[in-house]
Each structure stands twice: as structure tokens, then as C-alpha cells.
Motif scaffolding. Structure first.
Motif, PDB file in Angstrom:
ATOM      1  N   PRO A 189      60.971  53.504  47.397  1.00 36.47           N
ATOM      2  CA  PRO A 189      60.482  54.697  46.679  1.00 36.47           C
ATOM      3  C   PRO A 189      58.985  54.650  46.395  1.00 36.47           C
ATOM      4  O   PRO A 189      58.294  55.657  46.582  1.00 36.47           O
ATOM      5  CB  PRO A 189      61.292  54.677  45.376  1.00 36.47           C
ATOM      6  CG  PRO A 189      62.560  53.961  45.743  1.00 36.47           C
ATOM      7  CD  PRO A 189      62.139  52.914  46.724  1.00 36.47           C
ATOM      8  N   ARG A 190      58.468  53.521  45.931  1.00 38.77           N
ATOM      9  CA  ARG A 190      57.043  53.428  45.595  1.00 38.77           C
ATOM     10  C   ARG A 190      56.165  53.560  46.835  1.00 38.77           C
ATOM     11  O   ARG A 190      55.144  54.254  46.829  1.00 38.77           O
ATOM     12  CB  ARG A 190      56.749  52.120  44.870  1.00 38.77           C
ATOM     13  CG  ARG A 190      57.331  52.071  43.464  1.00 38.77           C
ATOM     14  CD  ARG A 190      56.830  50.854  42.711  1.00 38.77           C
ATOM     15  NE  ARG A 190      57.312  50.832  41.339  1.00 38.77           N
ATOM     16  CZ  ARG A 190      56.983  49.897  40.445  1.00 38.77           C
ATOM     17  NH1 ARG A 190      56.154  48.919  40.792  1.00 38.77           N
ATOM     18  NH2 ARG A 190      57.462  49.960  39.228  1.00 38.77           N
TER      19      ARG A 190
ATOM     20  N   GLU B 287      56.260  57.238  47.947  1.00 39.86           N
ATOM     21  CA  GLU B 287      55.415  58.127  47.144  1.00 39.86           C
ATOM     22  C   GLU B 287      53.957  58.024  47.571  1.00 39.86           C
ATOM     23  O   GLU B 287      53.257  59.028  47.719  1.00 39.86           O
ATOM     24  CB  GLU B 287      55.567  57.778  45.658  1.00 39.86           C
ATOM     25  CG  GLU B 287      56.931  58.151  45.098  1.00 39.86           C
ATOM     26  CD  GLU B 287      57.139  57.593  43.704  1.00 39.86           C
ATOM     27  OE1 GLU B 287      56.191  56.965  43.172  1.00 39.86           O
ATOM     28  OE2 GLU B 287      58.234  57.785  43.141  1.00 39.86           O
TER      29      GLU B 287
ATOM     30  N   ARG C 123      57.982  65.731  39.240  1.00 46.25           N
ATOM     31  CA  ARG C 123      59.445  65.722  39.307  1.00 46.25           C
ATOM     32  C   ARG C 123      60.003  66.213  37.981  1.00 46.25           C
ATOM     33  O   ARG C 123      59.671  65.674  36.921  1.00 46.25           O
ATOM     34  CB  ARG C 123      59.971  64.320  39.606  1.00 46.25           C
ATOM     35  CG  ARG C 123      61.499  64.264  39.699  1.00 46.25           C
ATOM     36  CD  ARG C 123      62.009  62.865  40.009  1.00 46.25           C
ATOM     37  NE  ARG C 123      61.772  61.944  38.904  1.00 46.25           N
ATOM     38  CZ  ARG C 123      60.974  60.892  38.967  1.00 46.25           C
ATOM     39  NH1 ARG C 123      60.303  60.633  40.074  1.00 46.25           N
ATOM     40  NH2 ARG C 123      60.818  60.103  37.920  1.00 46.25           N
TER      41      ARG C 123
ATOM     42  N   ASP D   4      63.006  66.059  35.956  1.00 53.44           N
ATOM     43  CA  ASP D   4      64.210  65.237  35.901  1.00 53.44           C
ATOM     44  C   ASP D   4      65.380  66.040  35.335  1.00 53.44           C
ATOM     45  O   ASP D   4      65.311  66.571  34.230  1.00 53.44           O
ATOM     46  CB  ASP D   4      63.953  63.998  35.036  1.00 53.44           C
ATOM     47  CG  ASP D   4      64.969  62.907  35.303  1.00 53.44           C
ATOM     48  OD1 ASP D   4      66.159  63.240  35.408  1.00 53.44           O
ATOM     49  OD2 ASP D   4      64.567  61.741  35.418  1.00 53.44           O
TER      50      ASP D   4
ATOM     51  N   GLU E 296      64.485  61.400  47.615  1.00 54.86           N
ATOM     52  CA  GLU E 296      65.818  61.229  47.041  1.00 54.86           C
ATOM     53  C   GLU E 296      66.638  60.225  47.860  1.00 54.86           C
ATOM     54  O   GLU E 296      67.426  59.465  47.310  1.00 54.86           O
ATOM     55  CB  GLU E 296      66.524  62.583  46.963  1.00 54.86           C
ATOM     56  CG  GLU E 296      65.855  63.546  45.991  1.00 54.86           C
ATOM     57  CD  GLU E 296      66.826  64.513  45.356  1.00 54.86           C
ATOM     58  OE1 GLU E 296      67.896  64.742  45.941  1.00 54.86           O
ATOM     59  OE2 GLU E 296      66.495  65.035  44.271  1.00 54.86           O
TER      60      GLU E 296
ATOM     61  N   LYS F  85      65.455  56.805  46.834  1.00 57.93           N
ATOM     62  CA  LYS F  85      65.973  56.453  45.508  1.00 57.93           C
ATOM     63  C   LYS F  85      67.434  56.032  45.586  1.00 57.93           C
ATOM     64  O   LYS F  85      67.860  55.062  44.938  1.00 57.93           O
ATOM     65  CB  LYS F  85      65.824  57.644  44.561  1.00 57.93           C
ATOM     66  CG  LYS F  85      64.389  57.910  44.116  1.00 57.93           C
ATOM     67  CD  LYS F  85      64.298  59.162  43.238  1.00 57.93           C
ATOM     68  CE  LYS F  85      65.189  59.046  42.030  1.00 57.93           C
ATOM     69  NZ  LYS F  85      65.134  60.270  41.196  1.00 57.93           N
TER      70      LYS F  85
ATOM     71  N   ASP G 245      69.006  52.396  44.677  1.00 58.72           N
ATOM     72  CA  ASP G 245      70.100  52.245  43.705  1.00 58.72           C
ATOM     73  C   ASP G 245      71.258  51.443  44.301  1.00 58.72           C
ATOM     74  O   ASP G 245      71.882  50.616  43.624  1.00 58.72           O
ATOM     75  CB  ASP G 245      70.601  53.624  43.258  1.00 58.72           C
ATOM     76  CG  ASP G 245      69.587  54.355  42.396  1.00 58.72           C
ATOM     77  OD1 ASP G 245      68.660  53.706  41.883  1.00 58.72           O
ATOM     78  OD2 ASP G 245      69.706  55.591  42.279  1.00 58.72           O
TER      79      ASP G 245
END
Length: 228
Positions: free
Chosen positions: A83-84, A87, A107, A109, A218, A221, A225
Motif C-alpha cells: 500500500p505505501r 501510494e 480517502r 473512510d 483497495e 490493502k 490484510d
């Protein structure tokens, strides 16, 4: 006019039909030249139609040319799983493709209903940065479709309200592309005062990139996870 709308077709009408005038017109980037007086109005209409048709063809060619690197870029985004890193890659991609001096992603949330800055590209905190932050917070919550706003524009009246905000933030032009996924993302790209403005063609490409970037973010992410 070229500064306000770079792809605007221009027809020059003149009563001085010399080679020198025609040469100057080409040098200025005029799309067509018609001599006065002309006997039939149809002559003017036909010339305008021809110029518009040629202008549309040029825009289509530019759009097709722009799509090629865009496809390559989106493939790189989809395959990135950090993710980092993603971005940062999105920010660098937007900055490079659209020659942006100011790029950020917001974003919204869905869990805590808060608008969060994913990334803002700035050299150092300044008063202009603060003005941009405030402006983008307002725009991100009210803009529902991709828009382009310029400080001096002949475009849509719906973006006129943004012009004072752009001036206070030290920006000449700004594109905003909201994307609704699991979370709402708002992608922004701007240029400093005095720069060339973004066009509708730029906005179209930016909106495509924003949608692909949101999917990639997404996906990354979700992958992170699952790895946790």
C-alpha cells in the motif's frame, strides 16, 4: 484564448488576402483562413465545419496517443501489492503524466466517516499549503463527478465557484476526480499560477487513471490484510 483553452479551434477572417497574412496566420497556429467578402454564408458554415472536424480528429489522435502510456502505468499499479509503495507510485505517476506541481489523494473512510489525506506532495509547509488543504477539504466533500477548474476559464459555470479558492491556494488549474469504492477516494492534480491549464481531454485521462488507482489501492490493502 490559447492560454485559456489550448485546443480551441481558430478561424481567421480577413479582407487582406496576401501570402504574408496567410503565413502569419499559420505561424500563430490558426486552423483556417477565409477571405472577405464571401458571397454565400454557406461558405463560412462549410469552413467552420471543416475546421471543427479536423480539430476533433486531432483530439482523438491525442487521446489515443495518451492512452498507450496510461495502459502501461495502470498495469504497474495493479501489480503493486505494498500500500505505501503504491501510494507513492500513484503520486509519482500523476505528477509525471500530467506535469502537476501539486498532487494529492484523499480517502473518505467509510468506517469512521472521516476525510483523510493519503498523500500530499509538497516541498515544505507554507501558507499556500494550508490554503490548499482547506480548499481540498471543501471540494472533496462536495464534488461528485470529475471536474477541471481554472482561475481564468471559459468552461463550465459549475466550476466558477472554485476560482477564488484556486487563486488563494496559488494554483492556476486543478483537476478533481472522485471515485466511489468501499471508501470514497478523491484524486487531485494541480499546477502553479502561470502554468498552462488542464483541458477536458486531460480530465478524461485523469478520471480513467483515478479509477484504476482506486482499484489498485483497495487491492493492495486487501492483500496486506491477508498477509498480516
Amino acid at each position: 484564448l490559447r492560454k485559456l483553452q489550448p485546443d480551441l479551434p481558430v478561424l481567421l477572417m480577413t479582407g487582406y488576402g496576401s501570402i504574408d497574412v496567410a503565413t502569419q496566420a499559420l505561424h500563430w497556429g490558426v486552423n483556417g483562413l477565409i477571405l472577405k467578402p464571401f458571397e454565400k454564408p454557406a461558405e463560412l458554415v462549410q469552413t467552420v465545419r471543416r475546421i471543427l472536424s479536423e480539430s476533433w480528429q486531432k483530439r482523438d489522435a491525442v487521446r489515443a496517443q495518451s492512452l498507450r502510456p496510461l495502459f502501461d502505468v495502470t498495469e504497474d499499479l495493479i501489480t503493486e501489492t505494498s500500500p505505501r509503495t503504491l501510494e507513492k507510485l500513484v503520486i509519482e505517476t500523476v505528477t509525471g503524466l500530467f506535469h502537476a506541481s501539486f498532487t494529492c489523494i484523499y480517502r473518505f473512510d467509510s468506517v469512521d466517516s472521516q476525510l483523510k489525506t493519503v498523500k500530499i506532495l509538497e516541498d515544505a509547509p507554507t501558507s499556500a499549503c494550508a490554503a490548499r488543504e482547506e480548499m481540498l477539504c471543501q471540494l472533496s466533500s462536495c464534488v461528485g463527478v470529475p471536474v477541471v477548474a481554472n482561475t481564468r476559464s471559459m468552461g463550465s459555470s459549475s466550476t466558477v465557484q472554485f476560482q477564488p479558492m484556486l487563486e488563494s491556494a496559488g494554483l492556476e488549474t486543478l483537476m478533481i476526480a472522485p471515485v466511489q469504492r468501499t471508501n470514497k477516494y478523491v484524486f487531485c492534480a494541480g499546477r502553479e499560477a502561470g502554468s498552462a491549464v488542464y483541458t477536458e481531454a486531460d480530465l478524461e485521462m485523469f478520471a480513467i487513471l483515478a479509477r484504476q488507482a482506486a482499484v489498485a489501492i483497495e487491492r493492495a490493502k486487501l492483500y496486506a490484510d491477508l498477509q498480516a
